[in-house]
Design a protein around this motif. Structure first.
Motif, PDB file in Angstrom:
ATOM      1  N   ILE A  82       0.854  -1.203   0.000  1.00 43.53           N
ATOM      2  CA  ILE A  82       0.000   0.000   0.000  1.00 43.53           C
ATOM      3  C   ILE A  82       0.885   1.246   0.000  1.00 43.53           C
ATOM      4  CG2 ILE A  82      -1.643   1.347   1.381  1.00 43.53           C
ATOM      5  CD1 ILE A  82      -2.827  -1.375   2.344  1.00 43.53           C
ATOM      6  N   LEU A  83       1.906   1.247   0.855  1.00 41.55           N
ATOM      7  CA  LEU A  83       2.818   2.397   0.941  1.00 41.55           C
ATOM      8  C   LEU A  83       3.653   2.548  -0.336  1.00 41.55           C
ATOM      9  CD1 LEU A  83       3.994   1.907   4.633  1.00 41.55           C
ATOM     10  CD2 LEU A  83       2.295   3.562   3.777  1.00 41.55           C
ATOM     11  N   TYR A  84       4.112   1.431  -0.868  1.00 38.88           N
ATOM     12  CA  TYR A  84       4.913   1.435  -2.106  1.00 38.88           C
ATOM     13  C   TYR A  84       4.086   2.012  -3.260  1.00 38.88           C
ATOM     14  CZ  TYR A  84       7.391  -0.922  -6.059  1.00 38.88           C
ATOM     15  OH  TYR A  84       8.041  -1.246  -7.246  1.00 38.88           O
ATOM     16  N   ALA A  85       2.795   1.671  -3.300  1.00 37.64           N
ATOM     17  CA  ALA A  85       1.909   2.206  -4.350  1.00 37.64           C
ATOM     18  C   ALA A  85       1.796   3.728  -4.213  1.00 37.64           C
ATOM     19  CB  ALA A  85       0.536   1.564  -4.247  1.00 37.64           C
ATOM     20  N   LEU A  86       1.666   4.190  -2.972  1.00 39.47           N
ATOM     21  CA  LEU A  86       1.539   5.638  -2.735  1.00 39.47           C
ATOM     22  C   LEU A  86       2.844   6.369  -3.058  1.00 39.47           C
ATOM     23  CD1 LEU A  86      -0.433   5.448   0.634  1.00 39.47           C
ATOM     24  CD2 LEU A  86      -1.363   6.027  -1.620  1.00 39.47           C
ATOM     25  N   ALA A  87       3.937   5.638  -3.040  1.00 37.27           N
ATOM     26  CA  ALA A  87       5.254   6.244  -3.309  1.00 37.27           C
ATOM     27  C   ALA A  87       5.643   6.178  -4.781  1.00 37.27           C
ATOM     28  CB  ALA A  87       6.314   5.527  -2.477  1.00 37.27           C
ATOM     29  N   SER A  88       4.759   5.600  -5.602  1.00 38.90           N
ATOM     30  CA  SER A  88       5.111   5.347  -7.014  1.00 38.90           C
ATOM     31  C   SER A  88       4.199   6.115  -7.962  1.00 38.90           C
ATOM     32  CB  SER A  88       5.044   3.840  -7.292  1.00 38.90           C
ATOM     33  OG  SER A  88       5.971   3.171  -6.443  1.00 38.90           O
ATOM     34  N   ASN A 117       7.254 -10.154  -0.863  1.00 38.69           N
ATOM     35  CA  ASN A 117       6.347 -10.912  -1.733  1.00 38.69           C
ATOM     36  C   ASN A 117       5.361  -9.994  -2.464  1.00 38.69           C
ATOM     37  OD1 ASN A 117       7.228 -13.583  -0.676  1.00 38.69           O
ATOM     38  ND2 ASN A 117       6.213 -12.918   1.198  1.00 38.69           N
ATOM     39  N   ASP A 118       4.578  -9.263  -1.675  1.00 37.93           N
ATOM     40  CA  ASP A 118       3.499  -8.461  -2.267  1.00 37.93           C
ATOM     41  C   ASP A 118       4.000  -7.242  -3.042  1.00 37.93           C
ATOM     42  OD1 ASP A 118       1.262  -9.141   0.540  1.00 37.93           O
ATOM     43  OD2 ASP A 118       1.708 -10.288  -1.265  1.00 37.93           O
ATOM     44  N   PRO A 119       5.001  -6.517  -2.516  1.00 40.67           N
ATOM     45  CA  PRO A 119       5.500  -5.389  -3.310  1.00 40.67           C
ATOM     46  C   PRO A 119       5.994  -5.802  -4.690  1.00 40.67           C
ATOM     47  CG  PRO A 119       6.246  -5.185  -1.034  1.00 40.67           C
ATOM     48  CD  PRO A 119       5.601  -6.540  -1.156  1.00 40.67           C
ATOM     49  N   LEU A 120       6.569  -7.004  -4.810  1.00 43.69           N
ATOM     50  CA  LEU A 120       7.069  -7.441  -6.125  1.00 43.69           C
ATOM     51  C   LEU A 120       5.919  -7.665  -7.106  1.00 43.69           C
ATOM     52  CD1 LEU A 120       9.713  -8.032  -7.654  1.00 43.69           C
ATOM     53  CD2 LEU A 120       9.375 -10.451  -7.106  1.00 43.69           C
ATOM     54  N   ALA A 121       4.758  -8.097  -6.585  1.00 45.03           N
ATOM     55  CA  ALA A 121       3.601  -8.273  -7.478  1.00 45.03           C
ATOM     56  C   ALA A 121       3.159  -6.925  -8.044  1.00 45.03           C
ATOM     57  CB  ALA A 121       2.452  -8.936  -6.713  1.00 45.03           C
ATOM     58  N   HIS A 134      15.396  -0.339  -5.562  1.00 39.99           N
ATOM     59  CA  HIS A 134      14.326   0.551  -6.069  1.00 39.99           C
ATOM     60  C   HIS A 134      13.249   0.729  -5.005  1.00 39.99           C
ATOM     61  CE1 HIS A 134      10.575   1.491  -8.208  1.00 39.99           C
ATOM     62  NE2 HIS A 134      10.107   0.336  -7.784  1.00 39.99           N
ATOM     63  N   PHE A 135      12.856  -0.371  -4.379  1.00 39.91           N
ATOM     64  CA  PHE A 135      11.808  -0.349  -3.339  1.00 39.91           C
ATOM     65  C   PHE A 135      12.258   0.522  -2.177  1.00 39.91           C
ATOM     66  CE2 PHE A 135       8.314  -1.916  -0.859  1.00 39.91           C
ATOM     67  CZ  PHE A 135       8.800  -2.137   0.420  1.00 39.91           C
ATOM     68  N   LEU A 136      13.501   0.323  -1.714  1.00 35.07           N
ATOM     69  CA  LEU A 136      14.021   1.100  -0.580  1.00 35.07           C
ATOM     70  C   LEU A 136      14.039   2.589  -0.907  1.00 35.07           C
ATOM     71  CD1 LEU A 136      17.023  -1.171   0.509  1.00 35.07           C
ATOM     72  CD2 LEU A 136      14.832  -0.901   1.709  1.00 35.07           C
ATOM     73  N   GLU A 137      14.472   2.907  -2.104  1.00 34.91           N
ATOM     74  CA  GLU A 137      14.556   4.327  -2.498  1.00 34.91           C
ATOM     75  C   GLU A 137      13.174   4.983  -2.405  1.00 34.91           C
ATOM     76  OE1 GLU A 137      15.331   4.714  -6.646  1.00 34.91           O
ATOM     77  OE2 GLU A 137      14.839   6.854  -6.620  1.00 34.91           O
ATOM     78  N   ARG A 138      12.162   4.305  -2.929  1.00 36.05           N
ATOM     79  CA  ARG A 138      10.789   4.833  -2.898  1.00 36.05           C
ATOM     80  C   ARG A 138      10.287   4.956  -1.464  1.00 36.05           C
ATOM     81  NH1 ARG A 138       8.295   4.288  -8.211  1.00 36.05           N
ATOM     82  NH2 ARG A 138       9.999   5.026  -9.537  1.00 36.05           N
ATOM     83  N   MET A 139      10.523   3.930  -0.651  1.00 37.66           N
ATOM     84  CA  MET A 139       9.952   3.886   0.705  1.00 37.66           C
ATOM     85  C   MET A 139      10.667   4.867   1.640  1.00 37.66           C
ATOM     86  SD  MET A 139       7.452   1.709   0.508  1.00 37.66           S
ATOM     87  CE  MET A 139       7.069   0.817   2.013  1.00 37.66           C
ATOM     88  N   ILE A 140      11.982   5.016   1.451  1.00 34.98           N
ATOM     89  CA  ILE A 140      12.724   5.984   2.279  1.00 34.98           C
ATOM     90  C   ILE A 140      12.262   7.399   1.957  1.00 34.98           C
ATOM     91  CG2 ILE A 140      15.015   7.041   2.601  1.00 34.98           C
ATOM     92  CD1 ILE A 140      16.124   4.104   2.441  1.00 34.98           C
TER      93      ILE A 140
END
Ligand code: RIB
Ligand code: CA
Length: 311
Positions: A18-24, A239-243, A301-307
């Protein structure tokens, strides 16, 4: 911009998604539909609402979905995600409420409003999606694509020796979705168990000291401890963020068209997903599966977005 509905059983890696989506900025999360899985559906709704409030995204509708599988008894994953479904994290009781529509109605409404424009990212058991296909078969030609976190093709299971949790919880729903005719991409443990956020990665969030970074640390640490104790995995499997990444970062994945299926029989292999690599039955591929990933590239990539989101 890719538009999608997130069908989820929040759950720690679901909350990270959910957070990754908001960061993308590449994606637009139109709605969150909740299903029984990691935690009971009602708790999942509370968790989805509270994570959206934490991130200042209360405009995103949340709908209550199926609270049990189509045929099997309810299975949850308290040992993996904790009693509240969010590990060690404790969020305030949400001030917002779910919409009045059932998840299946909301999926139907959003998909048919803009045929061919709405994707579904399904990161929990597939009960809501199967019900939507059965109640509203017209969505089969209207959903752009379904990205499913689920299954284990050449990898062992994480719920039984053969089956992955999301599929194991409702294999009958998975079978309906796999054979519905809706184009889908399976993102199985074969790839998601390669994408591990390590303890060193998590220390970067500890240094930020915001409510959001604290949430990420407390939620992720719980599942990291579980995975290291139970499966000797040193990290939080994303798992879920990769989907979700399969929707807009396909370059990180190796995806192949395959004849894909799931064992719905009661017994040791119930919920096992498999690919007929040699196509013994000479059938056309019914889906795609990601079988390899640029794992560290995705984690970075995930860390960059979430940080960035956490600061
Ligand atoms: O097997 C991993 C999947 O099961 C993830 O979606 C996790 O959140 C749990 O639902
Ligand atoms: Ca999940």
């Amino acid at each position: 911009m890719k538009r999608f509905i997130l069908d989820t059983d929040p759950g720690i890696d679901d909350a990270l998604t959910i957070l990754y989506a908001l960061a993308s900025p590449e994606v637009k999360m139109e709605a969150i539909t909740v299903v029984n899985g990691n935690c009971p559906m009602e708790q999942g709704v509370i968790n989805a609402l509270s994570v959206l409030e934490l991130a200042g995204a209360v405009h995103i509708p949340v709908a209550k979905g199926m609270d049990k599988p189509l045929l099997l008894p309810v299975v949850n994953a308290e040992v993996t995600h904790g009693k509240n479904g969010l590990g060690y994290a404790e969020l305030p009781v949400p001030r917002t409420s779910p919409v009045k529509e059932h998840a299946v109605e909301l999926i139907h409404e959003l998909v048919m409003q803009d045929p061919g424009q709405i994707n579904i990212v399904a990161i929990g058991p597939l009960t809501n999606i199967a019900m939507a296909v059965r109640l509203y078969p017209q969505i089969v030609g209207a959903v752009e694509h379904i990205y499913i976190m689920g299954g284990a093709i050449n990898h062992c299971g994480n719920m039984t020796p053969l089956a992955e949790f999301n599929i194991y919880c409702d294999p009958h729903a998975a079978s309906i979705v796999f054979h519905s005719g809706i184009p889908f991409t399976l993102v199985p443990l074969d790839v998601t168990y390669q994408t591990l956020m390590t303890a060193e990665d998590l220390r970067r969030f500890e240094a930020i000291k915001t409510p959001l970074s604290d949430f990420i640390v407390k939620a992720s640490r719980y599942v990291m401890e579980y995975l290291s104790e139970s499966q000797e995995i040193m990290g939080c499997a994303l798992n879920d963020p990769l989907a979700l990444a399969a929707l807009f970062k396909k370059d990180l994945l190796e995806i192949s068209p395959l004849v894909l299926d799931v064992d719905t029989n009661y017994g040791v292999s119930m919920g096992k997903t498999f690919a007929d690599f040699y196509n013994y039955e000479q059938k056309p591929a019914n889906g795609d599966a990601a079988l390899d990933v640029k794992a560290r590239d995705f984690v970075d990539h995930f860390l960059e977005r979430m940080i960035k989101l956490s600061q």
